[in-house]
Structures are given as C-alpha cells and as structure tokens.
Scaffold this active site. Structure first.
Site, PDB file in Angstrom:
ATOM      1  N   HIS A  80       0.887  -1.186   0.166  1.00 43.82           N
ATOM      2  CA  HIS A  80       0.007  -0.028  -0.021  1.00 43.82           C
ATOM      3  C   HIS A  80       0.946   1.266   0.013  1.00 43.82           C
ATOM      4  CE1 HIS A  80      -4.034  -2.108   0.822  1.00 43.82           C
ATOM      5  NE2 HIS A  80      -3.110  -2.765   1.588  1.00 43.82           N
ATOM      6  N   ASN A 153     -10.272  -2.959   2.639  1.00 45.18           N
ATOM      7  CA  ASN A 153      -9.803  -2.888   1.122  1.00 45.18           C
ATOM      8  C   ASN A 153     -10.907  -2.666   0.407  1.00 45.18           C
ATOM      9  OD1 ASN A 153      -7.236  -3.301   1.344  1.00 45.18           O
ATOM     10  ND2 ASN A 153      -7.118  -5.439   1.313  1.00 45.18           N
ATOM     11  N   TYR A 367       0.820  -4.083  12.085  1.00 44.35           N
ATOM     12  CA  TYR A 367       0.925  -2.545  11.826  1.00 44.35           C
ATOM     13  C   TYR A 367       1.828  -1.703  12.880  1.00 44.35           C
ATOM     14  CZ  TYR A 367      -2.721  -3.899   8.266  1.00 44.35           C
ATOM     15  OH  TYR A 367      -3.219  -4.199   7.055  1.00 44.35           O
TER      16      TYR A 367
END
Ligand code: HDE
Length: 695
Positions: A80, A153, A367
């Site tokens: 991304h 998404n 993350y």
C-alpha cells in the site's frame, strides 16, 4: 507578467551578487530562516573563499539545507505504498447503543472527524494509479474515546486465511526478486505460481480479475472491513459485525484497455481526481453499513465467519446503513499527512473488539511493528495526523523524537506522590476503560487450519455466477491476459485446474483464451456448493451502477470554427447535471470560434485523450473536422471513447471523424442536443461485442 529573474548588484568590495527580488511578505514571518531560526541573507549562493574559491565548511546554511534534504525520504510502506488521502467526517444516523457502547455511535447526527487513505497494494510509492490491483480503504476516526482505525480494502475477502502466509503472498506479488520487475502488476510468474498452490486464494482471484480492481477512481469504490469484528454494548453483550462502505457516487470501473491507457496519459489519475473533486466541492461520500449477527446465525452458515476468504451475501444478511462519511478537505501537505499517517487495525475504542480470525490476529501485530521501521520512532503517534483528538495520558516516556514535555516526577504507577502535594498522574478506569470481550477460549495449542475453512471454491463460484455476463467476460479475459504473461506452463495449468472447480465454463473460456487444453479440476478438500447467487456483487447493472453525470467529466473537443453557442450550451447542460466540462483543443491557447472570439482550452489534445473523461462531446466545424481526420490523437480520442463504451455527442460536422474512427451510430452516439446529457452518464455495454474479442 511577473518578473522573477535574478537581480544583480555589486557589494561593497565591488563583488557581484545575484539574488531574486524579495517577493516574500516583509516582517518576521516572511523571512527565510534556518531550522534554528537564524535569518538567511542569501539563498542563491554558497559561502566561498573568494568569488571563484572553495566553499567554506562553516557554511551552516548550506550544510543544514543539504543535510535535511538528504534525509527527506522515509521507507515506503511495504504494501500500500502508493496512496492518496483526504480529511472529512463521519455522521452517525441513529444511536446504536443497543449494539455498541462506542462513543461515536451513541448520538444521531454526531460528527466525528476522520482521515481516509486510499491506496494500491503492490506498486511502489512512485508507481501509477491504475494497475489491476486491490485498493486499500483505510479510515482513521478521531473519536472522543480515542482513535479507531478501520483498515479495509475495496474487496471484501482476502487471498489467505492465516497471517503466517502474508510475507509469502507479498513477496510473490511484488517485483520478482532477481529482475526487479514487473512493477505494480500481478501478471507475472511468481504471483500466479504462489496463488496456484494456495487454493484458498481462489475466491479473491475471482475478485481481482473482475473490474473491481480497475476502478474508475477512488470515489467510485466500495470499502469493506473484511474480517468479522465485534460490537460490544454497555451491558457487555457482543454482536458480530462486518463493515461496508458504499459510495454515493456509485460503483464504477474502467475497461482494462482504458486503465492501461490512463496509466500512460496520467499516472496520477486517481490522486488528481480526488484532489479535483474536493477542490470543486464534489465532496465524495460513502455510507457506512453493518451486517450484524450472533453466534447462532454464524453457526447456521455453511462457511466460517472467521475465515477472511468468505463473505456473507447481502441477500442473506442485509447491510444496515448507520452513517455517512464525507471527505471535504484535501491534505495541506502530502508528506506530513498522507505519508506519515499510520493505520493499525488494533486501534479500537471501547465498544469495538476483535474476533479470532487468524488473519486479523496477525494484523494486530504487524501494523504497530511496521510503523516503527517506517516512521523511525516509537513516538510516531505524536505526529499531528496520528495524534488522537482526545487527551492522551500515561507513563510512557522518552524515546526518539519525544514531543511532549511531561512535568513532575510521576512517571510510574502506583505512586503516592499526591500525598506529598505533587501531581500523581493518571490512573486506570475500570468503568470506562477498554475491556476485552471475555470470549471463552480453550483447546490444544496446534498449528492447524480449522475444518470449517476447507471450502475454497463455493464462494468463488457464487461470485462468478452472480456477475453480469459482461463482467463474467471481463473476468475470463483478465485471467487469459494475466496467464498469458506467465511463462511457466505448469502454473497456467494449475490455475486452470483450480478454476475448473469454480465453474467449468470459466475454466473453458480461459483455456480457450490461452489456446491450451483445459486440465481436469484439481482435487478439493470439501464439496463445492451451489450457494444462492448474490446480484448485490455486480458492478454492471447492479444497485450501485448509477447513470449520472454528477461528479463526472465530459471531454469537449473543439477546433477553429466551432460554434460557440453550441459549446456554451453543452458546457451549461453538463454543469447543470452536476458534471464538469473539460475543453480539449489541438493547442492549449485555444481556438478561434465561428464568431471570431477566442476560446481557451483546459487541455491540449495530445495530452488529453478521451480515457481521462467519462463521456466525449465533439463540437466541430467542417473545416476543423477535416483537419482532425488527419490527426491520430483526434481519431484515437473518438475511437477510444467508443471502444470504452462511453457516450459521444457530436455536431453534424463531426461525422467524418466518427467515420474515420470506425464509430457506428448507436444509442450512446447522439446529436449534441439536450439528450446528450442524459446519454452521457451511461456506459453502453451492448457495444462490447462490436469492439472487443473477449474470452
Ligand atoms: Fe495490511 N498491511 N496486512 N491488509 N493493509 C499494511 O501497514 C498486513 C490486510 C491494509 O493507507 C502495512 O502501515 C498483514 C488485509 C491497508 O497506510 C502492514 C496482513 C487488509 C493498508 C500490513 C494484512 C489490509 C495496509 C504496510 C495479513 C484489508 C494501508 C504499511 C495478516 C482488510 C494503510 C502499514 C494505509 C497496510 C500488514 C492483510 C488492508 C505491513 C500482516 C486483509 C488498507 O503492516
């Protein structure tokens, strides 16, 4: 015209100085300074020992400037990397207190500020906007009880069921390790090799070969939270929830040929679209919806709600709209906001909680971890774009780039400093603090996949068979295209064998598109079911396929001698319908209209192909048209508008150009009268058979 050229002057010793005229506002705020606040006297010349002499090491102005520049880039996101974002708000429709205690959902009409980043997955930060790829849809809600990141998404399922496979998946899709290409593309050996060996990816493969992965722009994508999450209400009751974003602009995609051409014409097409839409006040808007259900409903399904390769069709469990998101402000600074924003699915406020989805569980680690390597410090949460808009109080201290200056001695807890009259710092709050839902868990520690995750094909079949025939043809053609780029023949065969389990017609069409024999279907771990179809999954002729010009752009081609009155009317009609007219002419300075006046263009023909627009209007004069028939860019403009199923409005004088481009008249090729605007919001799917050989 402004004169910004160098001014030269002689110094006291007669030496030559060059500088730009001081155009900045005067006063302290207009002065250029170093990062230490020292005013800079000359931003054009290094400090030299004599006019032709060596540069002095003591030139701190130079050294600081170059030093800072040298470190301007930070590591791009491993996936991304290429994205665009905007600020906006979420507005809650009604209280959801029966379902969740999350503060943002308690009061009807309440607005919560947010920041949303859209992205492609595979390409680097400098790649193009329109490859065939999943689009990330990450939303950071700055709620009064802390940040909630819904990191989704534009596709409701994922390639893999277990997070341990993610590095393999991403390695396979990125540029191949030895050669460093292809960039931003799934159409290569390693990706298809990997997925052909991972039948669980089949459902996602169907989605990525569909038009979902070549969206028109970010404004016309759907968003999905993918995993099953939990809502938890004030009484501690848990309800499973799946999140959906539905674009008010409608769902719209490009044709593959169009996406490829946009990549060349404007690599920033989707980024520019978001920027321009907001600038023009066409604020993109999505409705947030939820599918909520309990354990009993989950158990009634023939698949597992913890398996991220599965959806719950809307026809089985409707999506309840709960609020809307409006994006109304483009970031002031791309790096500070869009690049430095750090999303993390583990950021949830009280009232939202996780499930045991093994993919989600892996993401909960990844993350936070990746942000440290990307942003370089454990204090990245203090950056303005990441900082919650509610108080943050704890005993975490120090670290690189610490921005806060905590007062006093209380940097541990418990402490009794209050008794000494000192500030003792914050304390835990059992009543309002985040409490994990106490799901009962037990079992042996095992590295296994549950039986309930074994069916890899039924939902892929459900997806394919639910699509409009035109979409099915696009899916089959996309498989044939991608597999044609695969050089290892065994990989093609494995993919076809997997597709045989989805739908023999699909496998046959792809095999035919490749002109190879279709192998027998591969063995399956579970029987393939014929699930009830879900028309809600369609783009074409589906519920979100809107015939509208609102927020869309018509490319209006003009030449010398064009009729100004017709041009004005077309522009006015388009604008009245909520669209934008973009004037294209052979030269950007414009053309001389029939009445002798000059009309400027927004773009030059060579740089403004019709792929950039949603419809085309040809306001041509007979002479101008004759000239354009000898201009390949003009012929292509028309040919592509037709081939990409767009409406074409034309003045009678433009007919020779239509003929040269091989355009046949149909209901989308219309005179430039009032009906054009009605026609311009649609795509003409019946044209497909005339313009494309599809698998
Ligand atoms: Fe991500 N993903 N992901 N992902 N993901 C990242 O975090 C990861 C997955 C998604 O605009 C990374 O900050 C793992 C599913 C979006 O900044 C990283 C797994 C979904 C974004 C990461 C997944 C997503 C990311 C890279 C499998 C849809 C961009 C940079 C367990 C629900 C957010 C970063 C933005 C970004 C890991 C799978 C969505 C490496 C390990 C499923 C939209 O942490």
């Amino acid at each position: 015209m402004t004169d910004l050229t160098y001014e030269t002057e002689r110094g006291e010793g007669g030496e030559l100085h060059q500088r730009h005229p001081a155009k900045a506002p005067h006063g302290p705020e207009g002065h250029l300074t170093t990062n230490q606040g020292i005013r800079v006297s000359d931003n054009q010349n290094q400090l030299k020992t004599g006019p032709r002499g060596p540069v002095a090491l003591e030139d701190f102005v130079l050294r600081e400037k170059i030093f800072h520049f040298d470190h301007e880039r930070i590591p791009e996101r491993i996936v991304h990397a290429r994205g665009s974002a905007a600020h906006g708000f979420f507005e809650n429709y009604e209280s959801l207190s029966d379902l969740t205690k999350a503060d943002l959902f308690q009061r009807a009409g309440e607005r919560t500020p947010l920041f949303t980043r859209f992205s492609t997955v595979a390409g680097g930060a400098g790649s193009v906007d329109t490859p065939r790829d999943v689009r990330g849809f990450a939303v950071k809600f700055y709620t009064k009880e802390g940040n909630w990141d819904l990191v989704g998404n534009n596709i409701p399922v994922f390639f893999i069921q277990d997070a341990i496979k993610f590095p393999d998946l991403v390695h396979s899709v990125k540029m191949e390790a030895d050669r460093g290409f292809p960039q931003a593309a799934t159409a290569h050996d390693t990706f298809w090799d990997f997925v052909s060996l991972m039948p669980e990816s089949t459902h996602m493969l169907l989605w990525i070969m569909s038009d979902r992965t070549i969206p028109r722009n970010f404004r016309t994508i759907q968003g999905f939270g993918v995993h099953t999450f939990r809502f938890v209400n004030a009484k501690g009751r848990s309800t499973f929830v799946k999140f959906h974003w539905k674009p008010k602009q409608g769902l719209a995609s490009t044709i593959w040929d169009e996406a490829v051409k946009i990549a060349g014409a404007d690599p920033d097409f989707q980024r520019r679209d978001l920027f321009e839409a907001i600038e023009h006040g066409d604020f993109p808007e999505w409705e947030l919806g939820v599918q909520t259900f309990d354990e009993k409903f989950a158990e009634s399904l023939p698949y597992d709600v913890l398996d991220a390769t599965k959806i719950i069709p809307e026809e089985i469990l409707p999506v309840r709209p709960i609020g809307r998101m409006v994006l109304d402000r483009y970031p002031d600074n791309f790096f500070a906001e869009t690049e430095q924003v750090a999303f993390c699915p583990a950021n949830v406020p009280p009232g939202v909680d996780f499930t045991n989805d093994p993919l989600l569980q892996g993401r909960l680690f990844s993350y936070l971890d990746t942000q440290k390597s990307r942003l370089g410090t454990a204090n990245f949460h203090q950056l303005p774009i990441n900082a919650p808009k509610c108080p943050v109080m704890n005993f975490q201290r120090d670290g690189q780039m610490q921005m806060a200056i905590p007062k006093g001695r209380a940097n541990y807890e418990p402490n009794g400093l209050a008794e000494n009259g000192e500030d003792s710092g914050p304390r835990e709050c059992p009543a309002t603090g985040f409490r994990t839902f106490p799901a009962p868990e037990q079992g042996d520690m095992l590295r296994v996949r549950p039986e309930s995750f074994a069916d890899h094909y039924s939902q892929a079949r459900l997806f394919y068979r639910s699509l409009d025939p035109a979409e099915q043809a696009h899916v089959a053609s996309a498989f044939a295209f991608e597999l044609s780029k695969v050089a290892i023949e065994a990989v093609r065969e494995r993919v076809l064998a997997n597709l045989g389990n989805v739908d023999p017609d699909l496998a046959g069409r792809v095999a035919n598109g490749l002109n190879i024999a279709c192998p027998k279907p591969s063995p399956t771990a579970a029987p393939v079911l014929d699930l009830e179809l879900s028309p809600a999954l369609r783009i074409i002729r589906g519920a979100l396929d809107l015939d509208t010009l609102k927020g869309r752009t018509v490319g209006v081609l003009i030449v010398d001698g064009s009729d100004g009155a017709i041009l004005d009317r077309v522009v006015a009609d388009v604008e009245k319908a909520g669209g934008r007219a973009f004037i294209v002419s052979p030269r950007v300075g414009g053309v001389k209209l029939a009445d002798g006046s000059v009309r400027k263009a927004d773009g030059q023909l060579a740089g403004s192909p019709s792929v950039l627009f949603d419809a085309a209007a040809l306001v041509l004069s007979a002479e101008g048209c004759a000239a354009l028939t000898k201009e390949a860019a003009a012929v292509q403009f028309v040919m592509d508008a037709f081939g990409h199923l767009k409406a074409i409005g034309f003045t009678p004088e433009a007919k020779p150009l239509l003929d040269k481009a091989g355009v046949e008249l149909d209901e989308g090729v219309v005179a430039l009268d009032r009906n054009f605007v009605k026609a311009a919001g649609k795509r003409y799917w019946d044209r497909e058979a005339k313009v494309r050989m599809l698998a």
